[in-house]
Design an enzyme around this catalytic site. Structure first.
Site, PDB file in Angstrom:
ATOM      1  N   ASP A   1      76.625 -38.559 123.310  1.00  0.00           N
ATOM      2  CA  ASP A   1      76.713 -37.191 123.831  1.00  0.00           C
ATOM      3  C   ASP A   1      78.174 -36.901 124.194  1.00  0.00           C
ATOM      4  O   ASP A   1      78.862 -37.734 124.785  1.00  0.00           O
ATOM      5  CB  ASP A   1      75.819 -37.023 125.058  1.00  0.00           C
ATOM      6  N   ILE A   2      78.645 -35.713 123.849  1.00  0.00           N
ATOM      7  CA  ILE A   2      80.043 -35.355 124.056  1.00  0.00           C
ATOM      8  C   ILE A   2      80.364 -35.155 125.544  1.00  0.00           C
ATOM      9  O   ILE A   2      81.525 -35.220 125.945  1.00  0.00           O
ATOM     10  CB  ILE A   2      80.387 -34.079 123.238  1.00  0.00           C
TER      11      ILE A   2
ATOM     12  N   ASN B   1      64.485 -31.546 126.119  1.00  0.00           N
ATOM     13  CA  ASN B   1      64.356 -30.232 126.754  1.00  0.00           C
ATOM     14  C   ASN B   1      63.810 -29.211 125.763  1.00  0.00           C
ATOM     15  O   ASN B   1      64.097 -29.292 124.562  1.00  0.00           O
ATOM     16  CB  ASN B   1      65.725 -29.765 127.259  1.00  0.00           C
TER      17      ASN B   1
ATOM     18  N   GLY C   1      66.926 -26.122 130.156  1.00  0.00           N
ATOM     19  CA  GLY C   1      68.327 -26.438 129.913  1.00  0.00           C
ATOM     20  C   GLY C   1      68.648 -26.697 128.455  1.00  0.00           C
ATOM     21  O   GLY C   1      69.755 -27.140 128.135  1.00  0.00           O
ATOM     22  N   GLN C   2      67.697 -26.440 127.538  1.00  0.00           N
ATOM     23  CA  GLN C   2      68.000 -26.665 126.113  1.00  0.00           C
ATOM     24  C   GLN C   2      69.114 -25.723 125.666  1.00  0.00           C
ATOM     25  O   GLN C   2      69.027 -24.501 125.871  1.00  0.00           O
ATOM     26  CB  GLN C   2      66.763 -26.452 125.228  1.00  0.00           C
TER      27      GLN C   2
ATOM     28  N   HIS D   1      66.423 -33.061 120.058  1.00  0.00           N
ATOM     29  CA  HIS D   1      67.233 -34.255 120.310  1.00  0.00           C
ATOM     30  C   HIS D   1      66.658 -34.959 121.526  1.00  0.00           C
ATOM     31  O   HIS D   1      66.356 -34.330 122.541  1.00  0.00           O
ATOM     32  CB  HIS D   1      68.700 -33.895 120.526  1.00  0.00           C
ATOM     33  N   LEU D   2      66.525 -36.254 121.382  1.00  0.00           N
ATOM     34  CA  LEU D   2      66.040 -37.076 122.475  1.00  0.00           C
ATOM     35  C   LEU D   2      67.261 -37.637 123.192  1.00  0.00           C
ATOM     36  O   LEU D   2      68.057 -38.374 122.594  1.00  0.00           O
ATOM     37  CB  LEU D   2      65.162 -38.187 121.897  1.00  0.00           C
ATOM     38  N   HIS D   3      67.413 -37.256 124.467  1.00  0.00           N
ATOM     39  CA  HIS D   3      68.487 -37.825 125.283  1.00  0.00           C
ATOM     40  C   HIS D   3      68.069 -39.231 125.714  1.00  0.00           C
ATOM     41  O   HIS D   3      66.965 -39.411 126.251  1.00  0.00           O
ATOM     42  CB  HIS D   3      68.698 -37.016 126.565  1.00  0.00           C
TER      43      HIS D   3
HETATM   44  P1  AMP Z   1      70.365 -29.873 125.633  1.00  0.00           P
HETATM   45  O1  AMP Z   1      71.061 -29.163 126.767  1.00  0.00           O
HETATM   46  O2  AMP Z   1      69.151 -30.652 126.034  1.00  0.00           O
HETATM   47  O3  AMP Z   1      70.081 -28.932 124.484  1.00  0.00           O
HETATM   48  O4  AMP Z   1      71.375 -30.976 125.133  1.00  0.00           O
HETATM   49  C1  AMP Z   1      72.434 -30.690 124.284  1.00  0.00           C
HETATM   50  C2  AMP Z   1      73.407 -31.825 124.416  1.00  0.00           C
HETATM   51  O5  AMP Z   1      74.270 -31.838 123.314  1.00  0.00           O
HETATM   52  C3  AMP Z   1      74.273 -31.762 125.680  1.00  0.00           C
HETATM   53  O6  AMP Z   1      74.071 -32.928 126.455  1.00  0.00           O
HETATM   54  C4  AMP Z   1      75.690 -31.665 125.115  1.00  0.00           C
HETATM   55  O7  AMP Z   1      76.637 -32.375 125.890  1.00  0.00           O
HETATM   56  C5  AMP Z   1      75.522 -32.277 123.732  1.00  0.00           C
HETATM   57  N1  AMP Z   1      76.477 -31.838 122.732  1.00  0.00           N
HETATM   58  C6  AMP Z   1      76.879 -30.565 122.496  1.00  0.00           C
HETATM   59  N2  AMP Z   1      77.753 -30.542 121.468  1.00  0.00           N
HETATM   60  C7  AMP Z   1      77.925 -31.823 121.061  1.00  0.00           C
HETATM   61  C8  AMP Z   1      78.716 -32.469 120.063  1.00  0.00           C
HETATM   62  N3  AMP Z   1      79.519 -31.761 119.236  1.00  0.00           N
HETATM   63  N4  AMP Z   1      78.637 -33.802 119.952  1.00  0.00           N
HETATM   64  C9  AMP Z   1      77.851 -34.522 120.763  1.00  0.00           C
HETATM   65  N5  AMP Z   1      77.062 -33.981 121.722  1.00  0.00           N
HETATM   66  C10 AMP Z   1      77.111 -32.650 121.885  1.00  0.00           C
END
Ligand code: AMP
Ligand code: ZN
Length: 115
Positions: free
Chosen positions: A31-32, A88, A94-95, A101-103
């Site tokens: 995750d970034i 999410n 918070g999506q 995507h599975l965190h």
């Molecule tokens: P969500 O808020 O559950 O939709 O999660 C989206 C996630 O994607 C967040 O934790 C962001 O930090 C992550 N994210 C957004 N852009 C990127 C990227 N380019 N590379 C890696 N992770 C990212």
């Protein structure tokens, strides 16, 4: 099918990511904006916008998604301590990226209830 989707672009290698696992069906990357010492995202290569669009044809894929996340937790040495898997759905959760995507979060104690 092409989607104007950030994670589809990562899958297509049009946007860079720190990829930690790739196979025919799944991709996992850092995750970034990590929220824990270990914060990976595990995604299907198939574009599915939210959990609400998961169908019967996706059952095997979703099973493999969880299996891959658990294998990554083991590989990172946090399996026994514990970790959290979160997906999410829609704005109040918070999506922000509409490709499921599975965190995988771990490496520190997790709080409950989540914020
Ligand atoms: P969500 O808020 O559950 O939709 O999660 C989206 C996630 O994607 C967040 O934790 C962001 O930090 C992550 N994210 C957004 N852009 C990127 C990227 N380019 N590379 C890696 N992770 C990212
Ligand atoms: Zn996508």
């Amino acid at each position: 099918m092409t989607h104007d989707c950030l994670f589809c672009k990562i899958i297509q290698k049009k946007i860079p990511a720190r990829i930690v696992h790739e196979d025919d069906d799944l991709l996992a990357f850092e995750d970034i904006n990590p929220q824990a010492p270990v914060h990976l995202l595990v995604i299907p290569k198939k574009h599915i916008a939210t959990t609400l669009e998961i169908g019967p044809e996706d059952h095997g894929l979703i099973g493999r998604l969880f299996e891959a996340a658990s294998a990554l937790a083991r590989a990172r040495g946090i399996a026994e301590r514990g970790f959290r898997l979160v997906m999410n759905t829609n704005p109040e959760s918070g999506q922000t990226v509409y490709h499921i995507h599975l965190h995988l979060l771990g490496g520190r104690p997790m709080h409950w209830p989540p914020g």
